[in-house]
Design a protein around this motif. Structure first.
Motif, PDB file in Angstrom:
ATOM      1  N   MET A   1       0.316  -1.517   0.112  1.00 17.57           N
ATOM      2  CA  MET A   1      -0.372  -0.213   0.045  1.00 17.57           C
ATOM      3  C   MET A   1       0.899   1.058  -0.037  1.00 17.57           C
ATOM      4  O   MET A   1       1.359   1.274   0.134  1.00 17.57           O
ATOM      5  CB  MET A   1      -0.839  -0.221   1.444  1.00 17.57           C
ATOM      6  N   ALA A   2       0.469   2.146  -0.793  1.00 17.41           N
ATOM      7  CA  ALA A   2       1.144   3.195  -1.067  1.00 17.41           C
ATOM      8  C   ALA A   2       0.499   4.730  -0.328  1.00 17.41           C
ATOM      9  O   ALA A   2      -0.548   4.733  -0.152  1.00 17.41           O
ATOM     10  CB  ALA A   2       1.797   3.814  -2.351  1.00 17.41           C
ATOM     11  N   VAL A   3       1.204   5.566   0.014  1.00 15.65           N
ATOM     12  CA  VAL A   3       0.363   6.449   0.947  1.00 15.65           C
ATOM     13  C   VAL A   3       0.767   8.248   0.485  1.00 15.65           C
ATOM     14  O   VAL A   3       1.757   8.143   0.218  1.00 15.65           O
ATOM     15  CB  VAL A   3       1.165   6.839   3.028  1.00 15.65           C
ATOM     16  N   LYS A   4      -0.610   8.712   0.342  1.00 15.92           N
ATOM     17  CA  LYS A   4      -0.314   9.668  -1.116  1.00 15.92           C
ATOM     18  C   LYS A   4      -0.792  11.332   1.134  1.00 15.92           C
ATOM     19  O   LYS A   4      -1.648  11.142   1.159  1.00 15.92           O
ATOM     20  CB  LYS A   4      -1.042   9.765  -1.407  1.00 15.92           C
ATOM     21  N   SER A   5       0.337  11.719   0.675  1.00 23.37           N
ATOM     22  CA  SER A   5      -0.185  12.937   2.247  1.00 23.37           C
ATOM     23  C   SER A   5       0.031  14.292   1.511  1.00 23.37           C
ATOM     24  O   SER A   5       0.221  14.637   0.701  1.00 23.37           O
ATOM     25  CB  SER A   5       1.014  12.483   3.206  1.00 23.37           C
ATOM     26  N   ALA A   6      -1.398  15.231   2.269  1.00 19.19           N
ATOM     27  CA  ALA A   6      -1.718  16.919   1.581  1.00 19.19           C
ATOM     28  C   ALA A   6      -1.254  17.629   3.136  1.00 19.19           C
ATOM     29  O   ALA A   6      -1.748  17.101   4.120  1.00 19.19           O
ATOM     30  CB  ALA A   6      -2.870  16.659   1.372  1.00 19.19           C
ATOM     31  N   THR A   7      -0.290  18.578   3.352  1.00 19.59           N
ATOM     32  CA  THR A   7      -0.337  19.836   4.403  1.00 19.59           C
ATOM     33  C   THR A   7      -1.580  20.369   5.074  1.00 19.59           C
ATOM     34  O   THR A   7      -2.582  19.890   3.255  1.00 19.59           O
ATOM     35  CB  THR A   7       0.173  20.455   3.881  1.00 19.59           C
ATOM     36  N   ILE A  20     -13.115  11.274  -5.546  1.00 15.98           N
ATOM     37  CA  ILE A  20     -13.411  10.459  -6.643  1.00 15.98           C
ATOM     38  C   ILE A  20     -12.956   8.628  -7.086  1.00 15.98           C
ATOM     39  O   ILE A  20     -13.693   8.406  -8.013  1.00 15.98           O
ATOM     40  CB  ILE A  20     -12.039  11.395  -7.600  1.00 15.98           C
ATOM     41  N   LEU A  21     -12.145   8.869  -6.198  1.00 21.83           N
ATOM     42  CA  LEU A  21     -11.482   7.675  -7.011  1.00 21.83           C
ATOM     43  C   LEU A  21     -12.375   6.257  -6.462  1.00 21.83           C
ATOM     44  O   LEU A  21     -12.682   5.483  -6.435  1.00 21.83           O
ATOM     45  CB  LEU A  21      -9.910   7.285  -5.762  1.00 21.83           C
ATOM     46  N   THR A  22     -13.305   6.722  -4.803  1.00 27.53           N
ATOM     47  CA  THR A  22     -13.994   6.250  -4.380  1.00 27.53           C
ATOM     48  C   THR A  22     -14.948   6.277  -5.198  1.00 27.53           C
ATOM     49  O   THR A  22     -16.009   5.059  -4.738  1.00 27.53           O
ATOM     50  CB  THR A  22     -14.464   6.408  -2.285  1.00 27.53           C
ATOM     51  N   ASP A  23     -15.706   6.765  -5.503  1.00 24.71           N
ATOM     52  CA  ASP A  23     -16.632   7.158  -6.535  1.00 24.71           C
ATOM     53  C   ASP A  23     -16.193   6.448  -7.651  1.00 24.71           C
ATOM     54  O   ASP A  23     -16.640   5.326  -8.232  1.00 24.71           O
ATOM     55  CB  ASP A  23     -16.605   7.864  -7.532  1.00 24.71           C
ATOM     56  N   LEU A  24     -15.017   5.687  -8.462  1.00 20.08           N
ATOM     57  CA  LEU A  24     -14.570   4.690  -9.281  1.00 20.08           C
ATOM     58  C   LEU A  24     -13.803   3.414  -9.127  1.00 20.08           C
ATOM     59  O   LEU A  24     -13.461   2.611  -9.698  1.00 20.08           O
ATOM     60  CB  LEU A  24     -12.993   5.584  -9.963  1.00 20.08           C
ATOM     61  N   ILE A  30      -8.215   1.311 -13.122  1.00 24.14           N
ATOM     62  CA  ILE A  30      -7.973   2.717 -12.373  1.00 24.14           C
ATOM     63  C   ILE A  30      -7.269   2.772 -10.984  1.00 24.14           C
ATOM     64  O   ILE A  30      -7.725   1.333 -10.321  1.00 24.14           O
ATOM     65  CB  ILE A  30      -8.947   3.070 -11.863  1.00 24.14           C
ATOM     66  N   ILE A  31      -6.194   3.001 -10.254  1.00 27.85           N
ATOM     67  CA  ILE A  31      -5.824   2.283  -8.939  1.00 27.85           C
ATOM     68  C   ILE A  31      -6.640   2.530  -7.774  1.00 27.85           C
ATOM     69  O   ILE A  31      -7.961   3.252  -7.783  1.00 27.85           O
ATOM     70  CB  ILE A  31      -4.147   3.441  -8.471  1.00 27.85           C
ATOM     71  N   GLN A  32      -6.778   1.606  -6.647  1.00 23.85           N
ATOM     72  CA  GLN A  32      -7.570   1.936  -5.858  1.00 23.85           C
ATOM     73  C   GLN A  32      -7.292   2.461  -5.025  1.00 23.85           C
ATOM     74  O   GLN A  32      -6.011   2.841  -4.181  1.00 23.85           O
ATOM     75  CB  GLN A  32      -7.819   0.245  -5.590  1.00 23.85           C
ATOM     76  N   CYS A  33      -8.348   3.029  -4.412  1.00 26.03           N
ATOM     77  CA  CYS A  33      -8.415   3.928  -2.011  1.00 26.03           C
ATOM     78  C   CYS A  33      -8.510   3.226  -1.577  1.00 26.03           C
ATOM     79  O   CYS A  33     -10.021   2.437  -1.794  1.00 26.03           O
ATOM     80  CB  CYS A  33      -8.804   5.315  -2.657  1.00 26.03           C
ATOM     81  N   TYR A  34      -7.749   3.205  -0.730  1.00 24.94           N
ATOM     82  CA  TYR A  34      -7.938   2.368   0.743  1.00 24.94           C
ATOM     83  C   TYR A  34      -8.869   3.158   1.774  1.00 24.94           C
ATOM     84  O   TYR A  34      -8.988   2.106   2.535  1.00 24.94           O
ATOM     85  CB  TYR A  34      -7.176   1.451   0.688  1.00 24.94           C
ATOM     86  N   PHE A  50      -4.245   6.494   1.031  1.00 26.74           N
ATOM     87  CA  PHE A  50      -4.061   4.962   1.496  1.00 26.74           C
ATOM     88  C   PHE A  50      -4.268   4.236   0.032  1.00 26.74           C
ATOM     89  O   PHE A  50      -5.025   4.028  -0.656  1.00 26.74           O
ATOM     90  CB  PHE A  50      -4.731   3.736   2.588  1.00 26.74           C
ATOM     91  N   LEU A  51      -3.368   4.291  -1.215  1.00 19.87           N
ATOM     92  CA  LEU A  51      -3.670   3.925  -2.096  1.00 19.87           C
ATOM     93  C   LEU A  51      -2.674   2.820  -2.798  1.00 19.87           C
ATOM     94  O   LEU A  51      -1.424   2.106  -1.575  1.00 19.87           O
ATOM     95  CB  LEU A  51      -2.881   4.825  -3.194  1.00 19.87           C
ATOM     96  N   GLU A  52      -3.562   1.957  -3.103  1.00 18.22           N
ATOM     97  CA  GLU A  52      -3.147   0.588  -4.288  1.00 18.22           C
ATOM     98  C   GLU A  52      -1.446   0.719  -4.529  1.00 18.22           C
ATOM     99  O   GLU A  52      -1.068   2.054  -5.491  1.00 18.22           O
ATOM    100  CB  GLU A  52      -3.763   0.434  -5.262  1.00 18.22           C
ATOM    101  N   PHE A  53      -0.712  -0.124  -4.152  1.00 17.91           N
ATOM    102  CA  PHE A  53       1.044   0.438  -4.426  1.00 17.91           C
ATOM    103  C   PHE A  53       0.964  -0.165  -5.608  1.00 17.91           C
ATOM    104  O   PHE A  53       0.905  -2.164  -6.369  1.00 17.91           O
ATOM    105  CB  PHE A  53       1.756  -0.545  -3.404  1.00 17.91           C
ATOM    106  N   ALA A  54       2.199   0.158  -6.317  1.00 20.90           N
ATOM    107  CA  ALA A  54       2.030  -0.193  -8.384  1.00 20.90           C
ATOM    108  C   ALA A  54       3.705  -0.307  -7.732  1.00 20.90           C
ATOM    109  O   ALA A  54       4.814  -0.196  -8.397  1.00 20.90           O
ATOM    110  CB  ALA A  54       2.250   0.137  -8.798  1.00 20.90           C
ATOM    111  N   PRO A  55       4.124  -2.140  -7.834  1.00 16.23           N
ATOM    112  CA  PRO A  55       5.232  -2.578  -7.535  1.00 16.23           C
ATOM    113  C   PRO A  55       6.435  -2.030  -8.579  1.00 16.23           C
ATOM    114  O   PRO A  55       7.118  -2.520  -9.174  1.00 16.23           O
ATOM    115  CB  PRO A  55       4.794  -3.923  -7.508  1.00 16.23           C
ATOM    116  N   ASN A  56       5.551  -1.722 -10.142  1.00 20.75           N
ATOM    117  CA  ASN A  56       6.464  -1.449 -10.894  1.00 20.75           C
ATOM    118  C   ASN A  56       6.642  -0.706 -11.521  1.00 20.75           C
ATOM    119  O   ASN A  56       7.058  -0.186 -12.613  1.00 20.75           O
ATOM    120  CB  ASN A  56       5.686  -2.445 -12.396  1.00 20.75           C
TER     121      ASN A  56
END
Length: 202
Positions: A1-7, A20-24, A30-34, A50-56
């Motif tokens: 899992m990957a984490v995207k953070s914002a101030t 939007i990701l929840t709606d999609l 489309i990458i998944q949001c957890y 919390f986003l789906e991790f892209a290992p490649n």
């Protein structure tokens, strides 16, 4: 899992992306949001998604490393179009489709496929930036000096050259994408029926 953070300054944009990701979430292209959370670190508060991790990694990394064979290009293109069709059917536009925002994932059959990510610029309606990723996969460089296909209809600039190494189906596919007249340019739904991306064993 990957984490995207914002101030706090950028929280609203990331919250919009999460919505939007929840709606999609039903679309496999489309990458998944957890989920999301708020954390504190050294006196600062951060909004985390919390986003789906892209290992490649992403498509830009792959393009810069090595040439991509046409079979993979066709498979990736089909997945991108399926994702875009779903996004449009849900009433959104991504507004920033480019190789850096296309993530690569391993598949169960040992191949790789792609998913669309980074919905920070996505909107409910309107038109946005979109680069011709097929050309970048073939030639390993940006096809457009202008960087936005949406400028086609309002400029006198010449269309990019279609890569000679592409198959005839690939050349025809790009010709359908590059119609200067918006009314004649093929939509994602129409492109999904083009022979270039209708492949049984790609």
């Amino acid at each position: 899992m990957a984490v995207k953070s914002a101030t706090p300054i950028n929280t609203r944009k990331l919250q919009n992306e999460k919505r939007i990701l929840t709606d999609l979430k039903e679309c496999p292209q489309i990458i998944q949001c957890y989920g999301d959370d708020v954390t504190a670190f050294k006196g600062n508060t951060f909004y985390d998604v919390f986003l789906e991790f892209a290992p490649n990694g992403d498509l830009l990394d792959l393009i810069e490393k090595k040439p991509i064979n046409e079979t993979d290009i066709r498979r990736y293109t089909r997945s991108i179009l399926q994702g875009l069709q779903y996004i449009h059917n849900k009433g959104y536009v991504h507004c920033d489709i480019k190789p850096h925002n296309i993530l690569i994932f391993p598949t169960k059959d040992g191949k790789t496929d792609v998913k669309i990510a980074d919905f920070g610029e996505a909107k409910r309606v309107g038109s946005g930036k979109s680069r011709c990723i097929v050309v970048e996969m073939v030639t390993r460089r940006n096809a457009w000096k202008l960087d936005t296909i949406s400028k086609l209809a309002c400029t006198d600039h010449e269309l990019p050259e279609i890569p000679s190494e592409l198959s005839e189906q690939g050349k025809d596919f790009l010709a359908k994408c590059w119609q200067r007249d918006c009314s004649k340019r093929w939509t994602a739904e129409m492109l999904l029926n083009h022979p270039f991306v209708i492949v049984d064993n790609c």
